[in-house]
Design an enzyme around this catalytic site. Sequence first.
Site: not given
Ligand SMILES: [Zn+2]
Length: 663
Positions: A358, A387, A405, A407, A409, A492, A538
Amino acid sequence: MTMLTVDVGLDTPHEYATGISVAEIIKNVHGRKSGAVAALVDGNQVDLSFEVVSDCSVHPIIGSTEEGLYILRHSCAHLLAQAVLEFFPDAKPTIGPPIEHGFYYDFQMPAPSEEDLRAIEKRMKELVKQNLKVEREEYDIETLREMFADNQFKIEIMNEKIGDGNGSSVYRQGDFVDLCRGPHVPSTAHLRWFKLTNVSTAFWRADSSRETLVRIYGMCYASKEDLQARETLLREAAKRDHRKLGKDLKLFHIDEMVGQGLILWTPRGTVVRNELQHFISEHLNRQGYQQVYTPHIGKLDLYRTSGHFPYYQESQYPPIVERDTLRRLSDEGCSCGELSNLMSDGEIDGYMLKPMNCPHHIRIYASQQRSYRDLPLRLAEFGTVYRWEQSGEISGMTRVRGFTQDDAHLFVTEDQIEQEVLGCIELVKVIFGTLGMDDYRVRVGLRDSDSEKYVGDPASWDKAEDACRNAVKSLGVEFSEEPGEAAFYGPKIDFVVKDVLGREWQLGTVQVDYNLPERFELTYTGSDGEKHRPVMIHRAPFGSMERFCGVLIEHFGGMFPTWLSPTQVHILTISEKHIEYANKIAGKLRQEGIRVELDSSDDTIGKKLRTHRAMRPAYLLILGDDESTTETVSYLGPDREQVNGVDIQTFVESLQNEIINRV
Ligand SMILES: [Zn+2]
Ligand SMILES: [Zn+2]
């Protein structure tokens, strides 16, 4: 004789003589084969031997119900302890609760071998055959302390839970007696459908500074069918275990020299991942996403602004300090501890492996002046993050330390949240549908109305929660609302998918965020010419490529659909004579973009079939005399049915059709 009025769940209450046991009442009402393992008297759980002395209601607890299974499994734990003590008289039983599918019991004892475990299980079965009575007895704490004097664990529980001047119940079966509130089955014969599964270690009170204990697990059900169904499921699951299949099918590798929890995607696994990424990208493009690339590290200041540093440090790799800074600090005699403090305080800078994508995407947003006409801005990246997972937590592809991910945004106005969340769920629906994972549910995490921890004003929250709820509703997927499950910065949506074995996997989320736009002071110019704050969404609906592929390996049992198959066609020649023809076919298929492997070795066709079947390609082509003379192919398809003499052009077309349509 005093008579009692007992509500037994029928239209009219029954009359019984005082002192009658609930077992007799249940037998009278529901028959000898009621399946009861205990009872509810005025809503309280009691043993079947409980005697009724006043007006009340009596209902059976049936073994196959959730409450009944709890009692069966708990009773099984007692049975286990009884058998363990026969083999290990010095073992100290501690606690033995029921759990999902079964039970465990923690003992202070030497670790039992596999042989011991089988012997204990056998003994448990014998104790079942003996049909020992399970009897409740009540004592005051002084007596209990004497009874359990040689077991400091039970004494500790007693001192904490019972206290001086009080008493408790124990349950006795044969020579075995355990401190317990009950209720339990009336006799050991009720416990037929169990099996010991495995042994692990645990700490007393889950406290690593306390005694190490041996935990023996078992499963237990109310019927033979249920136990067998569970055993079949576990066998199937073991066959499909992605850690095993990943190795057998050469899909990925984890190498101690590289590091734990770091996945090496081998060529075959990379094909699967690339195909999935292409597939997801196609849909992202259709939905107006724009793909970006960002580096794997970023400055500590970036993460100070986002709030990822110095918080959450335990779940991250330690920061990277520039060489010059390190040299200067070491010249100054700075210790490691001081260094880490200086970094936390922001006095020296450094870099971090990114734990999230992000902040990078936010800086792309902020790199230009944005207007309401630019929104929604959808930035997508198959972004790799790192992580720090404890080594005990790491497992195959599903719990790792580095992962990519799917991912994205989305920077949106408040009014656009619903439409964008809907888009995210649509994407998930299409992709799960294509993969044959039609059984999934959605959890909508809402805020807890009593808590103060949430950022953003309540009116915005109401709007965002409604947006999530409406988006889920309008797509008609199964969902549940879960108050208190929202993050502090926004509601979420989670996706939980069921695989072919009915196992649930939590994949990714869609998360509304009011916090990061605030922290990074993001703005856009509205139609009114004023500056406004965007909202972020996200979304990484499949979690990570690692986890998603791991789940897919298990879902398909390694037998991927043709479009995902690492090698789509394996060509096997029957003898040397057919090599030329096989080369020609292989060349033609490759020309068409089909992934082919050719085995023209001297091995017998039987051996070749075994070897190549094990790799689970979509098609196994067998080429011999008939095929070469008639210019056809014979094959075993995805269903492994044999088809002979198919014209090569027809074969290619049907294969292309399968691949393009992802069937
Ligand atoms: Zn994010
Ligand atoms: Zn018990």
